[in-house]
Scaffold this motif. Structure first.
Motif, PDB file in Angstrom:
ATOM      1  N   ASP A  94      -2.902  12.528   4.677  1.00 45.66           N
ATOM      2  CA  ASP A  94      -1.333  12.467   4.856  1.00 45.66           C
ATOM      3  C   ASP A  94      -1.301  11.432   5.871  1.00 45.66           C
ATOM      4  O   ASP A  94      -2.002  11.132   7.026  1.00 45.66           O
ATOM      5  CB  ASP A  94      -0.559  13.549   5.370  1.00 45.66           C
ATOM      6  N   PRO A  95      -0.356  10.352   5.734  1.00 42.86           N
ATOM      7  CA  PRO A  95      -0.067   9.316   6.770  1.00 42.86           C
ATOM      8  C   PRO A  95       0.277   9.957   8.305  1.00 42.86           C
ATOM      9  O   PRO A  95      -0.092   8.953   9.121  1.00 42.86           O
ATOM     10  CB  PRO A  95       1.038   8.610   6.216  1.00 42.86           C
ATOM     11  N   ALA A  96       0.938  11.067   8.198  1.00 49.03           N
ATOM     12  CA  ALA A  96       0.876  11.537   9.585  1.00 49.03           C
ATOM     13  C   ALA A  96      -0.148  12.256  10.125  1.00 49.03           C
ATOM     14  O   ALA A  96      -0.116  12.664  11.458  1.00 49.03           O
ATOM     15  CB  ALA A  96       2.099  12.618   9.295  1.00 49.03           C
ATOM     16  N   ASP A  97      -1.121  12.438   9.511  1.00 53.82           N
ATOM     17  CA  ASP A  97      -2.516  13.109   9.979  1.00 53.82           C
ATOM     18  C   ASP A  97      -3.045  12.128  11.051  1.00 53.82           C
ATOM     19  O   ASP A  97      -3.308  10.763  10.680  1.00 53.82           O
ATOM     20  CB  ASP A  97      -3.359  13.518   8.716  1.00 53.82           C
ATOM     21  N   ALA A 144      -4.595   8.049  10.871  1.00 47.66           N
ATOM     22  CA  ALA A 144      -4.161   6.938  11.721  1.00 47.66           C
ATOM     23  C   ALA A 144      -5.490   6.321  12.256  1.00 47.66           C
ATOM     24  O   ALA A 144      -5.650   5.029  12.564  1.00 47.66           O
ATOM     25  CB  ALA A 144      -3.243   7.444  12.934  1.00 47.66           C
ATOM     26  N   ARG A 145      -6.539   7.269  12.728  1.00 45.39           N
ATOM     27  CA  ARG A 145      -7.597   6.520  13.476  1.00 45.39           C
ATOM     28  C   ARG A 145      -8.324   5.867  12.211  1.00 45.39           C
ATOM     29  O   ARG A 145      -8.919   4.808  12.611  1.00 45.39           O
ATOM     30  CB  ARG A 145      -8.395   7.865  13.879  1.00 45.39           C
ATOM     31  N   ALA A 146      -8.491   6.348  11.048  1.00 46.94           N
ATOM     32  CA  ALA A 146      -9.149   5.720   9.817  1.00 46.94           C
ATOM     33  C   ALA A 146      -8.378   4.280   9.604  1.00 46.94           C
ATOM     34  O   ALA A 146      -9.203   3.365   9.349  1.00 46.94           O
ATOM     35  CB  ALA A 146      -9.336   6.561   8.602  1.00 46.94           C
ATOM     36  N   ARG A 147      -7.309   4.207   9.498  1.00 50.54           N
ATOM     37  CA  ARG A 147      -6.473   3.089   9.399  1.00 50.54           C
ATOM     38  C   ARG A 147      -6.886   1.947  10.628  1.00 50.54           C
ATOM     39  O   ARG A 147      -6.778   0.843  10.243  1.00 50.54           O
ATOM     40  CB  ARG A 147      -5.047   3.371   9.210  1.00 50.54           C
ATOM     41  N   GLY A 148      -6.917   2.755  11.682  1.00 57.19           N
ATOM     42  CA  GLY A 148      -7.100   1.360  12.829  1.00 57.19           C
ATOM     43  C   GLY A 148      -8.527   1.032  12.702  1.00 57.19           C
ATOM     44  O   GLY A 148      -8.629  -0.033  13.145  1.00 57.19           O
ATOM     45  N   LEU A 149      -9.313   1.792  12.401  1.00 57.67           N
ATOM     46  CA  LEU A 149     -10.759   1.179  12.097  1.00 57.67           C
ATOM     47  C   LEU A 149     -10.951   0.455  10.906  1.00 57.67           C
ATOM     48  O   LEU A 149     -11.461  -0.620  10.702  1.00 57.67           O
ATOM     49  CB  LEU A 149     -11.699   2.404  11.859  1.00 57.67           C
ATOM     50  N   GLU A 202      -1.176  18.008  -4.949  1.00 63.06           N
ATOM     51  CA  GLU A 202      -0.430  18.588  -3.853  1.00 63.06           C
ATOM     52  C   GLU A 202      -0.129  17.816  -2.495  1.00 63.06           C
ATOM     53  O   GLU A 202       0.277  18.097  -1.649  1.00 63.06           O
ATOM     54  CB  GLU A 202      -1.226  19.660  -3.237  1.00 63.06           C
ATOM     55  N   ARG A 203      -0.614  16.458  -2.651  1.00 62.12           N
ATOM     56  CA  ARG A 203      -0.352  15.535  -1.385  1.00 62.12           C
ATOM     57  C   ARG A 203       0.862  14.959  -1.663  1.00 62.12           C
ATOM     58  O   ARG A 203       1.166  14.380  -2.936  1.00 62.12           O
ATOM     59  CB  ARG A 203      -1.526  14.582  -1.526  1.00 62.12           C
ATOM     60  N   PRO A 204       1.441  14.599  -0.663  1.00 65.72           N
ATOM     61  CA  PRO A 204       2.875  13.707  -0.847  1.00 65.72           C
ATOM     62  C   PRO A 204       2.509  12.264  -1.110  1.00 65.72           C
ATOM     63  O   PRO A 204       1.400  11.909  -0.927  1.00 65.72           O
ATOM     64  CB  PRO A 204       3.392  13.833   0.715  1.00 65.72           C
ATOM     65  N   ALA A 205       3.417  11.770  -1.978  1.00 66.03           N
ATOM     66  CA  ALA A 205       3.258  10.168  -2.341  1.00 66.03           C
ATOM     67  C   ALA A 205       3.315   9.371  -0.824  1.00 66.03           C
ATOM     68  O   ALA A 205       4.060   9.787  -0.002  1.00 66.03           O
ATOM     69  CB  ALA A 205       4.197   9.843  -3.163  1.00 66.03           C
ATOM     70  N   PRO A 206       2.505   8.398  -0.943  1.00 63.03           N
ATOM     71  CA  PRO A 206       2.374   7.526   0.284  1.00 63.03           C
ATOM     72  C   PRO A 206       3.683   6.681   0.085  1.00 63.03           C
ATOM     73  O   PRO A 206       4.364   6.385  -0.888  1.00 63.03           O
ATOM     74  CB  PRO A 206       1.275   6.493  -0.242  1.00 63.03           C
ATOM     75  N   ALA A 207       4.079   6.443   1.424  1.00 59.30           N
ATOM     76  CA  ALA A 207       5.273   5.476   1.523  1.00 59.30           C
ATOM     77  C   ALA A 207       4.956   4.231   0.879  1.00 59.30           C
ATOM     78  O   ALA A 207       3.931   3.620   0.825  1.00 59.30           O
ATOM     79  CB  ALA A 207       5.545   5.113   2.885  1.00 59.30           C
ATOM     80  N   ALA A 208       6.134   3.732   0.715  1.00 60.47           N
ATOM     81  CA  ALA A 208       6.232   2.247  -0.094  1.00 60.47           C
ATOM     82  C   ALA A 208       5.401   0.977   0.965  1.00 60.47           C
ATOM     83  O   ALA A 208       5.593   0.990   2.273  1.00 60.47           O
ATOM     84  CB  ALA A 208       7.341   1.630  -0.365  1.00 60.47           C
ATOM     85  N   ALA A 209       4.287   0.425   0.360  1.00 56.76           N
ATOM     86  CA  ALA A 209       3.433  -0.357   1.393  1.00 56.76           C
ATOM     87  C   ALA A 209       4.126  -1.805   1.515  1.00 56.76           C
ATOM     88  O   ALA A 209       4.690  -2.182   0.691  1.00 56.76           O
ATOM     89  CB  ALA A 209       2.194  -0.724   0.661  1.00 56.76           C
ATOM     90  N   GLY A 210       4.241  -2.419   2.506  1.00 51.66           N
ATOM     91  CA  GLY A 210       4.418  -3.633   3.043  1.00 51.66           C
ATOM     92  C   GLY A 210       3.482  -4.715   3.146  1.00 51.66           C
ATOM     93  O   GLY A 210       2.208  -4.275   2.969  1.00 51.66           O
ATOM     94  N   ARG A 211       3.507  -5.799   3.303  1.00 49.15           N
ATOM     95  CA  ARG A 211       2.612  -6.914   3.598  1.00 49.15           C
ATOM     96  C   ARG A 211       2.066  -6.601   4.852  1.00 49.15           C
ATOM     97  O   ARG A 211       2.764  -6.403   6.000  1.00 49.15           O
ATOM     98  CB  ARG A 211       3.209  -8.501   3.464  1.00 49.15           C
ATOM     99  N   ARG A 212       0.660  -6.729   5.199  1.00 49.69           N
ATOM    100  CA  ARG A 212       0.229  -6.848   6.254  1.00 49.69           C
ATOM    101  C   ARG A 212       0.211  -8.196   6.932  1.00 49.69           C
ATOM    102  O   ARG A 212       0.303  -9.491   6.506  1.00 49.69           O
ATOM    103  CB  ARG A 212      -1.346  -6.473   6.450  1.00 49.69           C
ATOM    104  N   PRO A 213       0.482  -8.197   8.445  1.00 58.21           N
ATOM    105  CA  PRO A 213       0.849  -9.807   9.014  1.00 58.21           C
ATOM    106  C   PRO A 213      -0.495 -10.522   9.013  1.00 58.21           C
ATOM    107  O   PRO A 213      -1.634 -10.073   9.053  1.00 58.21           O
ATOM    108  CB  PRO A 213       1.281  -9.240  10.436  1.00 58.21           C
ATOM    109  N   GLY A 214      -0.237 -11.749   8.980  1.00 55.77           N
ATOM    110  CA  GLY A 214      -1.157 -12.643   9.221  1.00 55.77           C
ATOM    111  C   GLY A 214      -1.901 -13.127   7.967  1.00 55.77           C
ATOM    112  O   GLY A 214      -2.385 -12.268   7.274  1.00 55.77           O
TER     113      GLY A 214
END
Length: 329
Positions: free
Chosen positions: A61-64, A68-73, A311-323
């Motif tokens: 889940d995005p709130a997990d 967040a750590r994996a996204r940062g990596l 059973e997992r919530p759908a991800p939020a709508a994705a935006g463009r990454r900067p740069g």
């Protein structure tokens, strides 16, 4: 009885925390584009980091905090490639090398794209020289899946070389060994989209693995082969998503006991004898003897603890990454 959820969280959390604290070990050096550069010491670790973290973000889940750590990596890995620009430079330097496409595909699985590289790679992939490059069947399967992720051809093509892989041939189980073990895990990873599509495994492979994976896993863990054991635990988690069976808690318990003081996992018990059970003065060597097995421990734990997709919530709508030429997150 399978491992308690808190144990799986402990393995995944401490493993990713150790990886995060050792980001410098995954950084690309000045020789990343050198013709004689050590690919296994530069691009390979970065690609493995990206692949594991891509799966973690897709199964949490995005709130997990794990997400967040994996996204940062992943963001770190993307920046190391200059937001994909280095892949295009590599492709021009070595147009028939497959590793740039394979590493890029791991990042593309997380939505990080560089359209110019994909266009250039597609041109080369249409040549006879690319299609006729001699590779072992497991590697060929991996390249095929990388091509699919990068849009070279559509998803879902039947892998023509599967019967030629060790696992695809359903061999006599007593012929299992270290090399066969690593080959079979990667066949499963490629077929299942690194655990995100367990239903894609052919039924005959699922039945074969259900019978023979438990004794193979027990043998590897008993021998202290923690890296291969972690990969086999990941395969067991993928198979369990189709059969409903569970991995015995004892198997996870042995991996838990093998962890170092900060949650890192050694390649095998020989590493503990050779370089010691705690980090010494040779930090680079310690990193090389722990990073992959630690990533595999996190990967397996997340797969084993993930809820089914329904059973997992759908991800939020994705935006463009900067740069640069970043793509949706």
């Amino acid at each position: 009885m399978t491992a308690p959820a808190e144990d799986l969280r402990a393995v995944a959390g401490t493993a990713l925390a150790w990886v995060d604290s050792h980001r410098a070990g995954f950084a690309l050096g000045e020789d990343a584009l050198a013709v004689d550069g050590e690919v296994d010491l530069s691009w390979k670790p970065l690609g493995e980091l990206a692949q594991v973290c891509a799966t973690v973000t897709r199964l949490t889940d995005p709130a997990d905090p794990l997400h967040a750590r994996a996204r940062g990596l992943l963001d770190f890995a993307w920046q190391e490639t200059h937001e994909g620009a280095l892949f295009l430079r590599l492709q021009r330097l070595e147009p028939f090398a497959t590793y740039p496409l394979e590493v890029y595909a791991a990042l593309a699985a997380a939505g990080l794209r560089h359209p110019a590289f994909e266009q250039a790679a597609a041109v080369v992939a249409r040549t006879r020289g690319w299609r006729l490059t001699e590779q072992d069947p497991t590697r060929r399967l991996g390249v095929l899946r990388a091509e699919e992720r990068c849009g070279v051809h559509p998803f879902g093509q039947a892998p023509p070389g599967l019967p030629q892989t060790w696992l695809g041939g359903l061999p006599e189980p007593w012929t299992f060994g270290r090399d066969a073990g690593y080959a079979l895990t990667h066949v499963v990873f490629h077929l299942s989209d690194w655990g995100c599509d367990a239903a894609a495994l052919p039924p005959d492979l699922v039945a074969y693995l259900s019978d023979w994976l438990p004794p193979w896993l027990d043998t590897c863990l008993e021998a202290g082969m923690w890296d291969l054991g972690g990969e086999l635990l990941a395969v067991a988690a993928i198979v369990a998503r189709t059969t409903g069976e569970s991995v015995p808690a004892g198997d996870w318990g042995r991996l838990l006991a093998a962890r170092g003081p900060a949650g890192e996992v050694p390649l095998d018990d020989r590493d503990l004898d050779e370089i010691g059970a705690a980090p010494g003065t040779d930090g680079d060597r310690y990193f090389l003897h722990h990073y992959h097995s630690t990533l595999m421990a996190a990967f397996a734990a997340v797969l084993a603890g993930a809820r089914p997709a329904a059973e997992r919530p759908a991800p939020a709508a994705a935006g463009r990454r900067p740069g640069g030429q970043g793509a949706p997150a």
